[in-house]
Design a protein around this motif. Structure first.
Motif, short mmCIF file in Angstrom:
data_model
loop_
_atom_site.label_atom_id
_atom_site.label_comp_id
_atom_site.label_asym_id
_atom_site.label_seq_id
_atom_site.Cartn_x
_atom_site.Cartn_y
_atom_site.Cartn_z
N ASP A 1 0.72 -1.30 -0.04
CA ASP A 1 0.02 0.01 0.01
C ASP A 1 0.90 1.32 -0.20
N GLU A 2 0.35 2.45 0.05
CA GLU A 2 0.96 3.75 -0.06
C GLU A 2 1.85 3.93 1.19
N TYR A 3 1.37 3.41 2.22
CA TYR A 3 2.10 3.51 3.71
C TYR A 3 3.44 2.86 3.43
N GLU A 4 3.46 1.46 2.91
CA GLU A 4 4.63 0.92 2.83
C GLU A 4 5.49 1.53 1.82
N VAL A 5 5.10 2.08 0.87
CA VAL A 5 5.76 3.04 -0.50
C VAL A 5 6.58 4.05 0.61
N GLU B 1 14.90 -6.45 0.85
CA GLU B 1 14.37 -7.66 1.43
C GLU B 1 13.32 -7.36 2.66
N SER B 2 13.13 -6.19 3.04
CA SER B 2 12.07 -5.92 3.98
C SER B 2 10.83 -5.75 3.30
N VAL B 3 10.63 -5.92 2.17
CA VAL B 3 9.19 -5.83 1.52
C VAL B 3 9.14 -7.26 0.81
N GLU B 4 7.83 -7.83 1.16
CA GLU B 4 7.61 -9.26 0.81
C GLU B 4 7.80 -9.59 -0.67
N LEU B 5 7.10 -8.60 -1.40
CA LEU B 5 7.54 -8.81 -3.01
C LEU B 5 8.77 -8.19 -3.60
N HIS B 6 9.77 -9.01 -3.84
CA HIS B 6 11.07 -8.04 -4.17
C HIS B 6 11.86 -8.94 -4.77
N GLY B 7 12.94 -8.31 -5.61
CA GLY B 7 13.86 -9.11 -6.22
C GLY B 7 15.07 -7.96 -6.56
N PHE B 8 16.29 -8.59 -6.72
CA PHE B 8 17.35 -7.55 -6.97
C PHE B 8 18.51 -8.38 -7.78
N SER B 9 19.45 -7.81 -8.44
CA SER B 9 20.66 -8.38 -9.02
C SER B 9 21.59 -7.40 -8.99
N SER C 1 5.09 0.22 -7.02
CA SER C 1 6.22 -0.45 -7.35
C SER C 1 7.29 0.75 -7.23
N ILE C 2 8.59 0.34 -6.71
CA ILE C 2 9.67 0.89 -6.63
C ILE C 2 10.96 0.28 -7.20
#
Length: 74
Positions: A10-14, A63-71, A35-36
């Motif tokens: 949600d916007e709060y998490e953003v 990693e603090s956000v449930e849906l994430h990915g990084f490279s 999305s960020i």
């Protein structure tokens, strides 16, 4: 170089994630709804230690956000 993407609930998490990302210098942040995307390329003025610290902080934030990915790439 680090590239990451988080999908917030949600916007709060953003807002929470953006607040934490502001602490990391030289990170390029783009927001599209909940999305960020994060792009980090070390600056020439950063030491190796500062670069590693920035990468570690970014990974922690991503990693603090449930849906994430990084490279990571060199």
């Amino acid at each position: 170089m680090l590239t990451g993407l988080v999908i917030c609930k949600d916007e709060y998490e953003v807002e929470t994630v953006l607040k934490r990302l502001k602490e990391v210098r030289f990170a390029e942040i783009k927001v599209d709804g909940v999305s960020i995307s994060i792009d980090y390329t070390p600056s020439d003025v950063e030491s190796y230690f500062e670069e590693q610290e920035s990468i570690a902080r970014l990974i922690d934030i991503i990693e603090s956000v449930e849906l994430h990915g990084f490279s990571l790439s060199q």
